[in-house]
Structures are given as structure tokens and as C-alpha cells.
Design a protein around this motif. Structure first.
Motif, mmCIF file in Angstrom:
data_model
loop_
_atom_site.group_PDB
_atom_site.id
_atom_site.type_symbol
_atom_site.label_atom_id
_atom_site.label_comp_id
_atom_site.label_asym_id
_atom_site.label_seq_id
_atom_site.Cartn_x
_atom_site.Cartn_y
_atom_site.Cartn_z
ATOM 1 N N ASP A 114 0.818 -1.218 0.000
ATOM 2 C CA ASP A 114 0.000 0.000 0.000
ATOM 3 C C ASP A 114 0.848 1.262 0.000
ATOM 4 O OD1 ASP A 114 -2.359 -1.482 0.100
ATOM 5 O OD2 ASP A 114 -2.135 -1.737 2.279
ATOM 6 N N ASP A 115 2.124 1.119 -0.300
ATOM 7 C CA ASP A 115 3.009 2.292 -0.275
ATOM 8 C C ASP A 115 2.510 3.359 -1.247
ATOM 9 O OD1 ASP A 115 6.200 2.666 0.730
ATOM 10 O OD2 ASP A 115 5.520 3.961 -0.921
ATOM 11 N N SER A 116 2.577 4.615 -0.828
ATOM 12 C CA SER A 116 2.028 5.707 -1.653
ATOM 13 C C SER A 116 2.812 5.927 -2.948
ATOM 14 C CB SER A 116 2.012 7.007 -0.837
ATOM 15 O OG SER A 116 3.328 7.327 -0.431
ATOM 16 N N LEU A 117 4.020 5.398 -3.037
ATOM 17 C CA LEU A 117 4.822 5.594 -4.253
ATOM 18 C C LEU A 117 4.367 4.685 -5.407
ATOM 19 C CD1 LEU A 117 7.255 7.348 -5.063
ATOM 20 C CD2 LEU A 117 8.771 5.480 -4.363
ATOM 21 N N ILE A 118 3.668 3.619 -5.054
ATOM 22 C CA ILE A 118 3.271 2.635 -6.077
ATOM 23 C C ILE A 118 2.368 3.296 -7.115
ATOM 24 C CG2 ILE A 118 1.933 0.522 -6.449
ATOM 25 C CD1 ILE A 118 2.945 -0.330 -3.607
ATOM 26 N N GLY A 119 2.706 3.061 -8.383
ATOM 27 C CA GLY A 119 1.936 3.632 -9.490
ATOM 28 C C GLY A 119 2.348 5.040 -9.855
ATOM 29 N N LYS A 120 3.243 5.628 -9.061
ATOM 30 C CA LYS A 120 3.630 7.023 -9.339
ATOM 31 C C LYS A 120 5.073 7.145 -9.807
ATOM 32 C CE LYS A 120 0.516 8.845 -5.844
ATOM 33 N NZ LYS A 120 0.482 8.740 -4.400
ATOM 34 N N ALA A 121 5.793 6.069 -9.843
ATOM 35 C CA ALA A 121 7.212 6.131 -10.228
ATOM 36 C C ALA A 121 7.557 4.890 -11.032
ATOM 37 C CB ALA A 121 8.088 6.234 -8.984
ATOM 38 N N GLY A 122 8.784 4.869 -11.552
ATOM 39 C CA GLY A 122 9.186 3.691 -12.325
ATOM 40 C C GLY A 122 10.579 3.847 -12.890
ATOM 41 N N ILE A 123 11.016 2.836 -13.605
ATOM 42 C CA ILE A 123 12.308 2.874 -14.287
ATOM 43 C C ILE A 123 12.060 2.894 -15.781
ATOM 44 C CG2 ILE A 123 13.702 1.761 -12.490
ATOM 45 C CD1 ILE A 123 13.165 -0.905 -13.804
ATOM 46 N N ARG A 124 13.050 3.338 -16.539
ATOM 47 C CA ARG A 124 12.841 3.409 -17.983
ATOM 48 C C ARG A 124 12.971 2.029 -18.615
ATOM 49 N NH1 ARG A 124 17.445 5.940 -21.841
ATOM 50 N NH2 ARG A 124 16.040 4.941 -23.344
ATOM 51 N N THR A 125 12.350 1.885 -19.740
ATOM 52 C CA THR A 125 12.451 0.637 -20.502
ATOM 53 C C THR A 125 13.169 0.926 -21.816
ATOM 54 O OG1 THR A 125 10.335 1.031 -21.582
ATOM 55 C CG2 THR A 125 10.301 -0.243 -19.529
ATOM 56 N N TYR A 126 13.657 -0.119 -22.444
ATOM 57 C CA TYR A 126 14.360 -0.009 -23.727
ATOM 58 C C TYR A 126 13.696 -0.942 -24.746
ATOM 59 C CZ TYR A 126 18.207 2.109 -21.031
ATOM 60 O OH TYR A 126 18.971 2.912 -20.219
ATOM 61 N N PRO A 127 13.571 -0.490 -26.003
ATOM 62 C CA PRO A 127 13.033 -1.383 -27.040
ATOM 63 C C PRO A 127 13.941 -2.592 -27.248
ATOM 64 C CG PRO A 127 13.001 0.913 -27.769
ATOM 65 C CD PRO A 127 13.799 0.874 -26.501
ATOM 66 N N VAL A 128 13.335 -3.739 -27.469
ATOM 67 C CA VAL A 128 14.077 -4.999 -27.634
ATOM 68 C C VAL A 128 13.600 -5.708 -28.897
ATOM 69 C CG1 VAL A 128 14.501 -7.295 -26.642
ATOM 70 C CG2 VAL A 128 14.367 -5.300 -25.141
ATOM 71 N N GLU A 129 14.544 -6.289 -29.633
ATOM 72 C CA GLU A 129 14.198 -7.210 -30.723
ATOM 73 C C GLU A 129 15.089 -8.420 -30.602
ATOM 74 O OE1 GLU A 129 13.240 -6.409 -34.607
ATOM 75 O OE2 GLU A 129 12.482 -4.375 -34.263
ATOM 76 N N GLU A 130 14.535 -9.555 -30.939
ATOM 77 C CA GLU A 130 15.309 -10.796 -30.871
ATOM 78 C C GLU A 130 15.213 -11.480 -32.218
ATOM 79 O OE1 GLU A 130 14.203 -13.157 -27.537
ATOM 80 O OE2 GLU A 130 15.910 -14.524 -27.769
ATOM 81 N N ALA A 131 16.362 -11.826 -32.784
ATOM 82 C CA ALA A 131 16.352 -12.444 -34.117
ATOM 83 C C ALA A 131 17.527 -13.397 -34.260
ATOM 84 C CB ALA A 131 16.443 -11.362 -35.202
ATOM 85 N N ASN A 132 17.227 -14.592 -34.714
ATOM 86 C CA ASN A 132 18.262 -15.601 -35.020
ATOM 87 C C ASN A 132 19.276 -15.777 -33.890
ATOM 88 O OD1 ASN A 132 17.282 -16.411 -37.495
ATOM 89 N ND2 ASN A 132 18.396 -14.820 -38.625
ATOM 90 N N GLY A 133 18.777 -15.790 -32.669
ATOM 91 C CA GLY A 133 19.656 -16.124 -31.550
ATOM 92 C C GLY A 133 20.379 -14.955 -30.923
ATOM 93 N N ILE A 134 20.039 -13.718 -31.332
ATOM 94 C CA ILE A 134 20.669 -12.549 -30.725
ATOM 95 C C ILE A 134 19.582 -11.602 -30.212
ATOM 96 C CG2 ILE A 134 22.179 -10.552 -31.104
ATOM 97 C CD1 ILE A 134 23.604 -12.114 -33.283
ATOM 98 N N ILE A 135 19.773 -11.100 -28.994
ATOM 99 C CA ILE A 135 18.847 -10.113 -28.416
ATOM 100 C C ILE A 135 19.466 -8.728 -28.611
ATOM 101 C CG2 ILE A 135 17.682 -9.326 -26.323
ATOM 102 C CD1 ILE A 135 18.067 -12.201 -25.221
ATOM 103 N N TYR A 136 18.765 -7.861 -29.328
ATOM 104 C CA TYR A 136 19.228 -6.495 -29.578
ATOM 105 C C TYR A 136 18.422 -5.513 -28.733
ATOM 106 C CZ TYR A 136 21.066 -8.645 -33.897
ATOM 107 O OH TYR A 136 21.701 -9.451 -34.808
ATOM 108 N N VAL A 137 19.091 -4.459 -28.278
ATOM 109 C CA VAL A 137 18.404 -3.415 -27.504
ATOM 110 C C VAL A 137 18.695 -2.069 -28.169
ATOM 111 C CG1 VAL A 137 18.198 -2.288 -25.263
ATOM 112 C CG2 VAL A 137 18.652 -4.746 -25.382
ATOM 113 N N PHE A 138 17.680 -1.232 -28.276
ATOM 114 C CA PHE A 138 17.857 0.119 -28.817
ATOM 115 C C PHE A 138 18.216 1.029 -27.651
ATOM 116 C CE2 PHE A 138 16.486 4.308 -30.294
ATOM 117 C CZ PHE A 138 17.077 4.341 -31.555
ATOM 118 N N VAL A 139 19.419 1.586 -27.693
ATOM 119 C CA VAL A 139 19.946 2.315 -26.535
ATOM 120 C C VAL A 139 20.216 3.766 -26.920
ATOM 121 C CG1 VAL A 139 21.650 2.298 -24.678
ATOM 122 C CG2 VAL A 139 21.103 0.167 -25.859
#
Ligand code: FES
Length: 397
Positions: A114-139
Motif C-alpha cells: 500500500d506504499d504511496s509511491l506505487i503507481g507514481k514512479a518507475g524505471i525506464r524501458t528499452y526497445p528490444v528485438e530478438e532475431a536468429n539467436g541474438i537479443i538487440y536493444v535500442f539504446v
């Protein structure tokens, strides 16, 4: 060929690729490989650093996600002790802050739902694609917008020469890819330039593969015209430069240097070709053997380290073809090419780092005619900067 004047005071030439010299932490807003698919098992999380960005990768219900690897509470790395308690979330192991993988939002705190911070904060996310055995991230910048297609940051699948034997592209169907990656000392640019460098063949002159197969290896490869290095600038697509070793009208191998009593070794010709692509991906076609291609990524970690990726791809559709490739990879390509041949490149890069780190090598290098394609690469990379990574560390002064 007319001499290119980059010697000594190279200020004029340096100005032509100033954005490249500026990119000591790497080019931001690009796709970079983060992990091989098999390194991220379902329900697990791992941390990587790309261009100063600490990123936690987490696989949940089969899908790979990437989020900032810094907990907003007290700043520890989530990947230091991965805690994956439910599908679609990652939990900080210290005090239980739990983040949604889709948008990074703080969804709960293990010990205080029930912490008041829940839903009001967060961390950033990065786009991800996975193809032919490699995970790529857009940074890059968080507000960059929609990332360009992954294919734009990979070597182009075609050349303009219809006689070329096409090699597998990283995104093709019906191919197999095996490879390794390792953290090395050295700025990413030194690594990238070494891969393309027509003058560095000397470090490979006594290589086991070449000696065993009697492969012809010249002492160097001279460009016959100022434009021998092909610039490939596809609109809304990949940007790179290519050493057209397949064009005898453009390049001439150096086979003999009597002044130092050196002759080129080997008698069996082997056709291969190298090209280097923004943001730092090498393609060596028909290497280590014909119809295979070795890709190398020089992923900036910080200004003095890079993650060196070496992957080999070939076409293989049937179980027998895949098994044959895996056998050759395990018993030949990995030990002799990726860990044997390329360790000579690693040695050279690490030896170069000191000069560029401590003695301002970018302004105290004396390039020669042999460095024609390195200059072409620098100019190409400088022409298309989407952004620059910057040091995330606070100024200690
Ligand atoms: Fe992450 Fe406290 S540091 S929950």
C-alpha cells in the motif's frame, strides 16, 4: 594513388570527421546486441552495460525485455541478484520494489503493497528485438521516439555487384548463428578500425588457419585509386564502407618487401571481403570459410572498454546441415578463428589503447596511404550521428 595528407598535424582531416572523434562513449540511438538468446533463460535476468547505460534484461513468458538496471529506491543494480517473482515483472532484491516489464512502472513493493509511491514512479524501458539467436536493444535518449528498423543498424544484405556471391544476412530465415562475446580493454573505435584495417594483415601472418590451409595472405593491400573504398549510404537504411578486395582494378596486394626480406605466404587464393557499418559492425564475407560470414560488433561499454562480439552465420535448413555447422564451429571455427585468429586482433587493440587514452592519439596519430579505408569509415560514421553516449558519472572535480 595520390598521397592523402593526414600525417602529423591532422587537424584538417580530423575536422572532416569531428563527430566521430567526439564519440568516445559511442553513438547513441542505435540497436546494439546485448545477449545471445541462450544466455537469457526464461524466468531469469542479466545485466549489461552499453554506452554507459546499465540495462537489465529479463525473459518472461518467452519474451525478452530490457529495463534500467538501477533501482529507483537506493540505486542498486537489479541484476546484481536477479529476483523474478511473477510473470511480467522484475523485483529489486534489496527492499522489494517491483517493476512492470512493459512500461517500467512501480507495480508493488513486496513488504508494503500500500506504499504511496506505487503507481507514481518507475524505471525506464528499452526497445528490444530478438532475431536468429541474438537479443538487440535500442539504446539512447529516452525521448528519441520510434526507433529505426533493426536492419538499418546491421550490414546491408546486398551489394551493387551482381557477381557477388551473397552471404547470409543476420536477419535472414534459414540460417544458423553461433558466436561469443567478451569484455575487452579498448575504446570501441579502435576495435572497429582494426577490423577494417587493410594494413593490419601483419598481425595474422603466422596464423594457424592460414598456415595449415596454405592460404595466400598478402603483406598488405594497396588501394589503386582514392575512391577504392566503396561508400554505401542507403537512404533510410544501413551506412557503411567496404574494402572491395574482389576488384583487382581497385586494389593491389603487396606480395614482397625485399627491404625487410618478407614475402607473402601461402599459395591458395581465398576470396573474402570486409566492410564496416554504423554504429560499429564488421562484416567479413566468406570467412573463415566460403559461404560463411563473420560479423563482429564493437559495442561500447564506456570510453575504455567494449564488448567484442564475434558471430559466424551460414545457411543451414536441415538437421544434417545444422549438425555439420555445429561440428565445424565447435572444433574449428571457435578455437581457431574466433579465439585463435581474432586473439591477434585483440592483442593489437589493447596495445593501441594506451596511446589514444593517455597521449591524445586522435590528434597525435600519423596516418598513411595504407589507412585509406579507416579515413573513409570515420567520415561515413561522422556523417550520420543520431546522438552520442555521454559519461553517466558525476564530475569528480
Ligand atoms: Fe531497490 Fe531498495 S534499493 S528496493
Amino acid at each position: 594513388m595520390t598521397a592523402i595528407s593526414h600525417s602529423g598535424s591532422s587537424a584538417g582531416v580530423t575536422r572532416q570527421y569531428a563527430p566521430y572523434v567526439q564519440a568516445d562513449w559511442g553513438f547513441a540511438n542505435h540497436w546494439y546486441p546485448a545477449l545471445l538468446s541462450h544466455e537469457l533463460e526464461d524466468g531469469s535476468a542479466k545485466g549489461v552495460t552499453i554506452g554507459g547505460h546499465d540495462i537489465a534484461l529479463r525473459r518472461s513468458a518467452g519474451k525478452a525485455y530490457a529495463v534500467s538496471d538501477r533501482c529507483i529506491h537506493r540505486g542498486v543494480k537489479l541484476s546484481a541478484k536477479p529476483m523474478c517473482l511473477s510473470e511480467g515483472t522484475i523485483t529489486c532484491w534489496y527492499h522489494g520494489f517491483t517493476y512492470g516489464l512493459e512500461d517500467g512502472s512501480l507495480t508493488t513493493i513486496v513488504g508494503n503493497p500500500d506504499d504511496s509511491l506505487i503507481g507514481k514512479a518507475g524505471i525506464r524501458t528499452y526497445p528490444v528485438e530478438e532475431a536468429n539467436g541474438i537479443i538487440y536493444v535500442f539504446v539512447g535518449e529516452e525521448d528519441f521516439g520510434t526507433p529505426p528498423p533493426l536492419a538499418n543498424d546491421l550490414p546491408a544484405p546486398v551489394t551493387n555487384d551482381p557477381n557477388d556471391s551473397p552471404v547470409p544476412h543476420l536477419l535472414d530465415e534459414g540460417i544458423v548463428i553461433r558466436g561469443i562475446h567478451r569484455k575487452l580493454v579498448g575504446n570501441w573505435r579502435l576495435a572497429a578500425e582494426n577490423g577494417l584495417d587493410p594494413g593490419h594483415l601483419l598481425v595474422h601472418w603466422d596464423n594457424q588457419i592460414l598456415v595449415a590451409l596454405d592460404r595466400a595472405l598478402p603483406l598488405g593491400v594497396n588501394a589503386l585509386t582514392d575512391s577504392a573504398t566503396e561508400e554505401i549510404d542507403i537512404e533510410n537504411g544501413p551506412k557503411g564502407v567496404m574494402n572491395r578486395y574482389d576488384r583487382p582494378d581497385l586494389y593491389q596486394p603487396v606480395l614482397d618487401n625485399p627491404k625487410v626480406n618478407m614475402k607473402a605466404r601461402g599459395t591458395v587464393p581465398h576470396y573474402f571481403r570486409t566492410s564496416l557499418w554504423v554504429p560499429g559492425v564488421l562484416m567479413v564475407e566468406h570467412w573463415p570459410i566460403t559461404d560463411h560470414v563473420q560479423y563482429e560488433f564493437y559495442v561500447p561499454i564506456d570510453d575504455h572498454h567494449h564488448e567484442y562480439w564475434e558471430v559466424i552465420a551460414t545457411r543451414a535448413r536441415t538437421d544434417e546441415e545444422i549438425a555439420e555447422f555445429n561440428f565445424k564451429y565447435d572444433n574449428f571455427m571457435l578455437p581457431l578463428a574466433l579465439e585463435g585468429f581474432n586473439n591477434s586482433d585483440v592483442f593489437a587493440r589493447e596495445a593501441t589503447e594506451e596511446h589514444y587514452t593517455r597521449f591524445d592519439g586522435w590528434n597525435n596519430e600519423m596516418l598513411c596511404d595504407m589507412d585509406y579505408s579507416i579515413i573513409a569509415w570515420r567520415k561515413m560514421a561522422a556523417r550520420h550521428p543520431r546522438g552520442f553516449f555521454e559519461s553517466p558519472y558525476l564530475d569528480e572535480d
